[in-house]
Structures are given as structure tokens and as C-alpha cells.
Scaffold this active site. Sequence first.
Site, PDB file in Angstrom:
ATOM      1  N   LYS A 120       0.828  -1.200   0.000  1.00 15.10           N
ATOM      2  CA  LYS A 120       0.000   0.000   0.000  1.00 15.10           C
ATOM      3  C   LYS A 120       0.871   1.262   0.000  1.00 15.10           C
ATOM      4  CE  LYS A 120      -1.882   1.762   3.680  1.00 15.10           C
ATOM      5  NZ  LYS A 120      -2.659   2.013   4.905  1.00 15.10           N
ATOM      6  N   ASP A 138      -6.469   1.167   0.916  1.00 13.39           N
ATOM      7  CA  ASP A 138      -6.544   1.257   2.369  1.00 13.39           C
ATOM      8  C   ASP A 138      -7.944   0.847   2.816  1.00 13.39           C
ATOM      9  OD1 ASP A 138      -8.150   3.390   1.650  1.00 13.39           O
ATOM     10  OD2 ASP A 138      -7.107   4.861   2.882  1.00 13.39           O
TER      11      ASP A 138
END
Length: 214
Positions: A120, A138
Amino acid sequence: MKPQTVREFFRRLSEAMPAPETELEYVNDYTLLVAVVLSAQATDVGVNKATRALFDKVKTPAAMVELGEEELREHIKTIGLFNSKAKNVIALSEMLLEHHGGSVPRDRAALEALPGVGRKTANVVLNTAFGEPTLAVDTHVFRVGNRTGLAKGKTPRAVEDRLLKVIPDDYIMNAHHWLILHGRHICKARRPECWRCPVEDLCAYPDKTPAPES
């Protein structure tokens, strides 16, 4: 969600947010990387409060290493998991100096090899710093993808892979910003504000939230 619906979904988000950008404050590629590492399990608002004074003083890996772990902890002690994050930030700064000439690498494998950097974080840096067509999934993006029917998946990676398949090429660059901001400010976890959502009629969520009584 059908391809023409996906296109309309992002057309409306782009109309509502013509110039989306991260809400994390940073001054260069390196401070962006640090801010994203610090933002894990923390809010952007909380990270920004802690890093304003830090980034006035520290803007390079060399300066961070010189600052040291103990003083870094003092700067970021209001952020969750600050002890392990301070350790990671010092370690990644040392690695940047040793292996990358003090620069942030424009390479996924090299980024993910840095302490405290996962997929991420690498996606955020690749997209925001280097303009790569990546998606950072997320909790907000994961929720929006599943709730709306845009990209269903049981894991962040499954949602990421699905989004990369369905989002039109001309919207991919800003897609994760639109989805994060939409999830943070409108499609909230506990009580989505469906009554002011620009894509409400395109969304598959069955329990639309009515507008509050005035």
C-alpha cells in the site's frame, strides 16, 4: 458494475473533485515516503500535526539519520505505534543512503524492501511521487469497492486487482485519491452520507442512509 457505470462513477467523482491529492503534508519524495509509513493505523490529521515541525528540520535521509531514533520518537510520540515506526524510519533512511544514493527509488521491489514499507505504501509513493498508475487500497478504498459493487474482494489485493481491471485508463491516475477521499468524507464506515453522494444512484449498497431531519 457494468463498464459504462464504472466510467460514469469516476466521471462524477472527477467532477466533484477535479484535482484530488493526498491529505498528508510533505515537502519532497522522501518526506512523502516517511509520512505514508507513519500513517499506518493513524489518521492523516494526526500525522500532519506530528510531522510539521519534523519536516521543517528534516527533509533528507541523511538529516533523519543525524536526528536519531530517540529524537524522532519525541516528534512522533502522538502517533500510534510510534516506537516501531521511529525504528523503521531510521532504518529505511539508512537503507536509502546505502543502496539508493539517498533518493527514493522509483521501483516497487526496491520500495517494498524498505523497513515499514508494504504494498500500500509503495503504491502511494509510486502514484503520488512518480505519477505511476497504481492504486493504494486502504480501509476506505476497500470499503468503497465492496460496498458500492465497484470492486468486490475479500482482501485488499483482490480489490486492487479488480479495480485495475475495471477503471478506465483515463481515470486510473487519480482513482485511488478519489476513492480514499470519497470513503473518508462521504462513504464513511459507520454512517455513510448517502444523501449527499454524487454516485448514490450507481451504488449497489442496499441500506442507503437517509438525510438527517433538519
